[in-house]
Design a protein around this motif. Structure first.
Motif, PDB file in Angstrom:
ATOM      1  N   PHE A 118       1.244  -1.325   0.134  1.00 33.90           N
ATOM      2  CA  PHE A 118       0.247  -0.307  -0.410  1.00 33.90           C
ATOM      3  C   PHE A 118       1.045   1.572   0.400  1.00 33.90           C
ATOM      4  N   ILE A 119       1.889   1.441   0.908  1.00 31.37           N
ATOM      5  CA  ILE A 119       2.777   2.563   0.609  1.00 31.37           C
ATOM      6  C   ILE A 119       3.740   2.457  -0.534  1.00 31.37           C
ATOM      7  N   THR A 120       3.080   1.642  -1.538  1.00 30.71           N
ATOM      8  CA  THR A 120       4.002   1.505  -2.691  1.00 30.71           C
ATOM      9  C   THR A 120       3.425   2.847  -3.466  1.00 30.71           C
ATOM     10  N   LEU A 121       2.006   3.125  -3.214  1.00 31.33           N
ATOM     11  CA  LEU A 121       1.530   3.876  -3.452  1.00 31.33           C
ATOM     12  C   LEU A 121       1.836   5.400  -3.953  1.00 31.33           C
ATOM     13  N   MET A 122       2.891   5.994  -2.720  1.00 33.42           N
ATOM     14  CA  MET A 122       3.517   6.971  -2.507  1.00 33.42           C
ATOM     15  C   MET A 122       5.029   7.200  -3.513  1.00 33.42           C
ATOM     16  N   LEU A 123       5.059   5.800  -3.615  1.00 34.31           N
ATOM     17  CA  LEU A 123       6.401   5.589  -5.415  1.00 34.31           C
ATOM     18  C   LEU A 123       5.874   5.634  -6.894  1.00 34.31           C
ATOM     19  N   PRO A 124       5.167   6.592  -7.166  1.00 34.60           N
ATOM     20  CA  PRO A 124       5.214   5.670  -8.233  1.00 34.60           C
ATOM     21  C   PRO A 124       6.943   5.611  -9.408  1.00 34.60           C
ATOM     22  N   VAL A 125       6.312   5.603 -10.760  1.00 39.05           N
ATOM     23  CA  VAL A 125       7.498   5.488 -11.236  1.00 39.05           C
ATOM     24  C   VAL A 125       7.951   6.798 -11.173  1.00 39.05           C
ATOM     25  N   GLU A 126       7.667   8.105 -11.564  1.00 35.77           N
ATOM     26  CA  GLU A 126       8.458   9.326 -11.695  1.00 35.77           C
ATOM     27  C   GLU A 126       9.442   9.144 -10.590  1.00 35.77           C
ATOM     28  N   VAL A 127       9.111   9.147  -9.535  1.00 34.68           N
ATOM     29  CA  VAL A 127       9.373   9.059  -8.356  1.00 34.68           C
ATOM     30  C   VAL A 127      10.913   8.191  -8.310  1.00 34.68           C
ATOM     31  N   ARG A 128      10.362   6.243  -9.325  1.00 33.45           N
ATOM     32  CA  ARG A 128      11.578   6.258  -8.331  1.00 33.45           C
ATOM     33  C   ARG A 128      12.715   5.356 -10.165  1.00 33.45           C
ATOM     34  N   ILE A 129      12.192   6.443 -10.751  1.00 35.60           N
ATOM     35  CA  ILE A 129      12.518   6.269 -12.076  1.00 35.60           C
ATOM     36  C   ILE A 129      14.490   6.073 -12.467  1.00 35.60           C
ATOM     37  N   LEU A 130      14.714   6.323 -12.028  1.00 39.32           N
ATOM     38  CA  LEU A 130      16.215   6.478 -12.027  1.00 39.32           C
ATOM     39  C   LEU A 130      16.754   4.977 -11.703  1.00 39.32           C
ATOM     40  N   PRO A 131      16.485   4.536 -10.127  1.00 40.66           N
ATOM     41  CA  PRO A 131      17.213   2.963  -9.952  1.00 40.66           C
ATOM     42  C   PRO A 131      16.436   2.090 -11.016  1.00 40.66           C
ATOM     43  N   THR A 132      14.741   2.827 -11.088  1.00 39.69           N
ATOM     44  CA  THR A 132      14.233   1.240 -12.559  1.00 39.69           C
ATOM     45  C   THR A 132      14.653   1.585 -13.740  1.00 39.69           C
ATOM     46  N   TYR A 133      15.128   2.773 -14.374  1.00 38.00           N
ATOM     47  CA  TYR A 133      15.876   2.532 -15.275  1.00 38.00           C
ATOM     48  C   TYR A 133      17.079   1.582 -15.175  1.00 38.00           C
ATOM     49  N   GLN A 134      17.907   2.026 -14.263  1.00 39.69           N
ATOM     50  CA  GLN A 134      19.184   1.572 -14.659  1.00 39.69           C
ATOM     51  C   GLN A 134      19.059  -0.184 -13.720  1.00 39.69           C
ATOM     52  N   VAL A 135      18.079  -0.462 -13.794  1.00 40.82           N
ATOM     53  CA  VAL A 135      17.539  -2.325 -13.441  1.00 40.82           C
ATOM     54  C   VAL A 135      17.522  -3.121 -14.967  1.00 40.82           C
ATOM     55  N   ILE A 136      16.751  -1.836 -15.574  1.00 38.47           N
ATOM     56  CA  ILE A 136      16.096  -2.404 -16.958  1.00 38.47           C
ATOM     57  C   ILE A 136      16.957  -2.321 -17.713  1.00 38.47           C
ATOM     58  N   VAL A 137      17.955  -1.128 -17.685  1.00 40.11           N
ATOM     59  CA  VAL A 137      19.689  -1.234 -18.522  1.00 40.11           C
ATOM     60  C   VAL A 137      20.366  -2.224 -17.620  1.00 40.11           C
ATOM     61  N   ASP A 138      20.530  -2.881 -16.920  1.00 42.76           N
ATOM     62  CA  ASP A 138      21.511  -4.008 -16.878  1.00 42.76           C
ATOM     63  C   ASP A 138      20.908  -5.157 -16.938  1.00 42.76           C
ATOM     64  N   LEU A 139      19.244  -5.142 -16.897  1.00 41.72           N
ATOM     65  CA  LEU A 139      18.881  -6.829 -17.791  1.00 41.72           C
ATOM     66  C   LEU A 139      18.832  -6.989 -18.684  1.00 41.72           C
ATOM     67  N   GLY A 140      19.550  -5.329 -19.399  1.00 39.30           N
ATOM     68  CA  GLY A 140      18.914  -5.935 -21.131  1.00 39.30           C
ATOM     69  C   GLY A 140      17.547  -5.551 -21.934  1.00 39.30           C
ATOM     70  N   LEU A 141      16.588  -4.503 -20.579  1.00 40.69           N
ATOM     71  CA  LEU A 141      15.312  -4.876 -21.628  1.00 40.69           C
ATOM     72  C   LEU A 141      15.627  -3.736 -22.054  1.00 40.69           C
ATOM     73  N   ILE A 142      16.159  -2.859 -22.778  1.00 44.43           N
ATOM     74  CA  ILE A 142      15.643  -1.473 -23.380  1.00 44.43           C
ATOM     75  C   ILE A 142      15.001  -1.475 -24.760  1.00 44.43           C
ATOM     76  N   ASP A 143      14.549  -1.160 -25.412  1.00 44.62           N
ATOM     77  CA  ASP A 143      13.862  -1.612 -26.724  1.00 44.62           C
ATOM     78  C   ASP A 143      12.985  -2.839 -27.184  1.00 44.62           C
ATOM     79  N   THR A 144      12.697  -3.080 -25.363  1.00 45.22           N
ATOM     80  CA  THR A 144      12.101  -4.459 -25.100  1.00 45.22           C
ATOM     81  C   THR A 144      10.098  -4.192 -24.932  1.00 45.22           C
ATOM     82  N   TYR A 145       9.186  -4.760 -25.086  1.00 51.39           N
ATOM     83  CA  TYR A 145       7.825  -5.471 -24.780  1.00 51.39           C
ATOM     84  C   TYR A 145       7.887  -5.614 -22.730  1.00 51.39           C
ATOM     85  N   THR A 146       8.947  -6.083 -22.816  1.00 54.01           N
ATOM     86  CA  THR A 146       9.492  -6.399 -21.656  1.00 54.01           C
ATOM     87  C   THR A 146       9.228  -5.362 -20.487  1.00 54.01           C
TER      88      THR A 146
END
Length: 281
Positions: A118-146
């Motif tokens: 429930f607390i994650t309601l206060m943490l939308p994507v815009e707030v956690r955008i940098l770590p989320t983007y870094q995780v996606i880059v590390d997983l090689g998921l840029i330019d994928t539907y995943t």
């Protein structure tokens, strides 16, 4: 018995019509612009009646003229549909299973897990955008539907709504299912899911539109034009110099981009309204 008052009903309908006109006029104006040429749009005042270039503009939107970075509108609409459906269906599946576990299973810390969700309601994507983007880059998921859908696929709001509904299930129904020998999977599949259809339908409409209108995350996570969504494509069509922008095609593609979410709302309107207001479960 409620007394019928013609003046009150007339006033209510008048206010409703005014509200509809205010909401619908920008859409109508966009449609009118999609039937004109670009010079006609740029020359004020723009006509209020549709022009004679409907087939030309919409044909150009789907044809070679309407390509954005070498990518056709059909591909952009397909990408957006896949993203919206994946986000909506994924959110519903994860949320209903999470709520089912929290309400009907006893395990240490279940309320702690619920409040963490429930607390994650206060943490939308815009707030956690940098770590989320870094995780996606590390997983090689840029330019994928995943990569486009995975960070957006969980929903604390939907989990909360399903939890609140499941808590209204009478204990007698649960006991009857146990007496009949229904296990957790059968109880969920044969009892909870049918009771949740209207809630699922209402949430699907909301979440589909949420996924369809995503802008910031697809903008960050896609470098290949073939993976752009229709919202990103429209933004790329608009130049900083008005004279360089084919506004007739922009308006035509804007109308095309509005058709799928409007169709979902219209086709599921009965279920959507019932899921929001029906309390007889």
């Amino acid at each position: 018995m409620i007394e019928k008052r013609p003046i009150g009903a007339l006033l209510a309908h008048f206010i409703l019509i005014i509200g509809i006109l205010i909401v619908a006029f920008p859409i109508y104006y966009t449609f009118v612009a999609s039937t004109l040429t670009s010079p006609e749009i740029m020359a004020p005042p723009m006509p209020l009646l549709p022009g004679g270039h409907f087939l030309e503009n919409y044909g150009g939107a789907f044809g070679g003229i309407g390509t954005i970075g070498g990518v056709g509108v059909g591909r952009l609409l397909l990408n957006t549909t896949i993203v919206a459906l994946t986000i909506a269906i994924g959110k519903i599946i994860i949320s209903i299973l999470s709520a089912y576990a929290i309400v009907f299973f006893s395990f240490p810390g279940r309320m702690l897990f619920f409040w963490m969700i429930f607390i994650t309601l206060m943490l939308p994507v815009e707030v956690r955008i940098l770590p989320t983007y870094q995780v996606i880059v590390d997983l090689g998921l840029i330019d994928t539907y995943t990569g486009l859908t995975l960070p957006l696929i969980a929903s604390a709001t939907a989990t909360f709504l399903f939890r609140q509904f499941f808590m209204t299930i009478p204990d007698e129904l649960i006991e009857a299912a146990r007496i009949d020998g229904a296990g957790p999977v059968r109880f969920f599949k044969d009892i909870l899911l049918p009771l949740s259809y209207t809630n699922i339908a209402a949430l699907f409409v909301i979440l589909f539109i949420y996924g369809w209108t995503q802008y910031l995350w697809p903008l960050l996570i896609t470098n290949d034009n073939n993976m752009n969504t229709i919202i990103i494509g429209l933004r790329k069509m608009i130049s900083f110099v008005d004279a360089d922008t084919q506004w007739n095609l922009v308006m035509a593609i804007t109308i095309l981009a509005m058709v799928p979410p409007i169709a979902v709302v219209v086709l599921m309107q009965r279920w959507f309204v019932k899921g929001l207001v029906d309390s007889e479960k």
